[in-house]
Every structure is written in structure tokens, then in C-alpha cells.
Enzyme design. Sequence first.
Site, PDB file in Angstrom:
ATOM      1  CE1 TYR A 266      -4.116  -2.278   5.546  1.00  0.00           C
ATOM      2  CE2 TYR A 266      -3.566   0.055   5.397  1.00  0.00           C
ATOM      3  CZ  TYR A 266      -3.844  -1.158   4.787  1.00  0.00           C
ATOM      4  OH  TYR A 266      -3.832  -1.230   3.417  1.00  0.00           O
TER       5      TYR A 266
ATOM      6  CB  SER B 164      -0.858  -0.013   1.268  1.00  0.00           C
ATOM      7  OG  SER B 164      -1.468   1.235   1.469  1.00  0.00           O
TER       8      SER B 164
ATOM      9  CE  LYS C   9      -1.611  -4.421   3.499  1.00  0.00           C
ATOM     10  NZ  LYS C   9      -1.866  -5.745   2.895  1.00  0.00           N
TER      11      LYS C   9
END
Length: 344
Positions: free
Chosen positions: A154, A129, A158
Amino acid sequence: METKGKILVTGGAGYIGSHAVVELFEAGYEPVIVDNFVNSKETALKGIAAITQQEFPCYRIDCTDKQALQDVFRKEQDITGVIHFAAYKAVGESVKEPLKYYHNNVGSLITLLQVMEEFGVNNLVFSSSCTVYGIPDTLPVTEETPVKKANSPYGNTKQICEDILTDLANSGSSQVKTIALRYFNPIGAHSSAQIGELPLGVPNNLVPFITQTAIGIREKLTVFGNDYDTPDGSNIRDYIHVVDLAKAHVVAIDRLIQGKAKAIEMFNIGTGRGNTVLEVVNTFEKVTGQKLNYEIGPRRLGDVPAIYADVTKSTQELGFKTELGLEEALSSAWQWEVNLKNSL
Ligand code: UD1
């Protein structure tokens, strides 16, 4: 039927995963779906079948369950590559439940890599991302733009996953090759309106919130701030049509299978253009003829003021280029929302 190979798609019933399954099939691959259906519905499989006129194998398992994953690899035998979409993705929830995010997002990658090594499957496309760039110092962001401390658990998952993949590539002891695609903001739906985004509960993301407001499920959209240092004061993002994004995975799998990829490669996957939230709202109204009820509200905690992709590397090295624009994406998202309502 002779195919280009069997591709395991984890999270294949999810928003991006379902579109990738369709594009893989259309490019001549044989998708095999794995999904635990915690953030997706069986109806996605029906949508895929309606578009492709095919039923693909689907295993209802969790990717942190090593035995279950081994069983899938054993049963399917000749898997050529894996696209790993399966992950949690709600930024706010990750702040409240960090262990859930670290366990699922990091745990499933480690388990998957162990099983891939065990079965000699060496081609992986990983869903990363643009969140890894945090609040960037310069725009647009290239793949060389420094990765900043993550704003949320979150985002951190990644980054950690990218680090794990990089360490594995540098170890010299693994045959696994990875292409990590750093997605910008995927929006829109398949042109058939048979598959699209299916948020469970109140959507966190902009476009499903817009379409649900326009169709009457939500009362009004709140634009999170109009006092940023941007042309109209609202945030800038790089919105990529989900069908274009799905096609980027096919290009990445092709590259891996053709042996052109290095041990680890990262690519930005966006359009290279930035749009403000208010531009998205105005474009939605223009292409759909719907009047959107919205108000300007306070800033949302943790929002990055502006980010969009430099796509030079993905264009030149990966050979990927988007074909669809913001208007097509928003009109397809609206068709999907209308179709959902009609199918109730
Ligand atoms: C974020 C993450 C992205 C992640 C995605 C998953 C960053 C930079 N991006 O995307 O990596 O994959 O969440 O959910 O961390 N907005 C409103 N009103 C709304 C909803 C959104 O004004 O009701 C605005 C936001 O302030 C933002 C834009 O719309 O400027 C897009 O928001 P959203 O769709 O939630 O995506 P990101 O936050 O960019």
C-alpha cells in the site's frame, strides 16, 4: 448557475471523498462523482444530498476502466480539475494481496492521467500519505524529509504514484499539474452526522474501532503496544479532522486553477500536533462521557512508533490551516456512530 468549475472526484462516495464533495460545493464548485462502490455505500450519496440539498452526477465506474473514464469525460465535457481519491487503503490486506493494490492504485492513476491528457484536463490533486516517510529519523516530518523504503505494498503504491507524477512533471511533454497532499491520520465526521467513515467489516483504523466499541459492536479496543519510546509508551500520530482535510483539497484546486501551482508540488496535510493512542482514548472518554473498554496488547507489525507533520510549507505556500481539534473530531465521530445506529 455559474460555478467555479466542474471537478471530477474519483472515490467521491468514500470517506474523505464524500466530505470533499460537500466542501467543493460549498466553495462554489460543481462536483462530479466517480466511484466503483467496492469500499463505499450509496448511503454516502444520500448524506451528501441531505447536507447540500443537491444531487450531483455519480458514475458507477472503475478508474482502471479507460473506456468508462473516457465516456465520463466526454459526457461531462468541461471538467476543470480532478481530485483522485479512488484507491485501496488497507495496509495489512496489501501485504496479502499486493497485485490487487498495484493494479488498482497505480493502474487507476495511469489510466486517469492518460484520459486527462486526451481531454486536455490539466489540474490534478492526488491523495498521498505520510506513509511515504516510513519510520522517519527526525520529527516532525517536513516535505524534505527523505522518502523511505515503504513498509507495505500500500505504502509503495503511494510512493510509485508520486514518482509517476514527478516523472510526468519533469518530462516537459505534459500540461498536467499536480498537487499531491500527504495526509496524516484523518478522523471524525461532518458536523451534520450525515456522512462519516463507513468501514466494511472489522475496522483497521483506530477511531472507527473506538466508536464501534463504545456503541457495543466490538467488545474491546486493543491498544497496540505501550512500550514505545513515547511519553506514555503508545504510538504517536497526527490526527486531522476530515472536514479540515476536505477543505485542503478546495485550497489545492483553487491554487491549480488560479495558475499558482508548479508542475508538481507535495504538501503535508496534518495539524502539526502529535497525540498518543492513549491520549485519543482519554479524549474520547472525556468528550463523549462514554467509558471505553480497552486493553494494552502487543505491538502491531509494521506500525511506525511516532509521526506528525511539520505544516510550515502547507501554511505558507498553500495557505492552508486546520481549524478543528482532536476533541471536535472525536465528538463528531461519536455523533456519526450514534446516528448510524439510529438509522438502522
Ligand atoms: C496507516 C498508514 C496510513 C494509511 C492508513 C490507512 C502509516 C504510517 N500510516 O495509518 O498511511 O493511510 O493506515 O488505513 O503507515 N491502533 C490501536 N488499536 C487499533 C487500531 C489502531 O492501538 O485497534 C493504533 C495503531 O497502532 C496506530 C494508531 O492507532 O498507532 C493509528 O492507527 P490506524 O488508524 O490504523 O492508522 P495508521 O496505521 O497510523
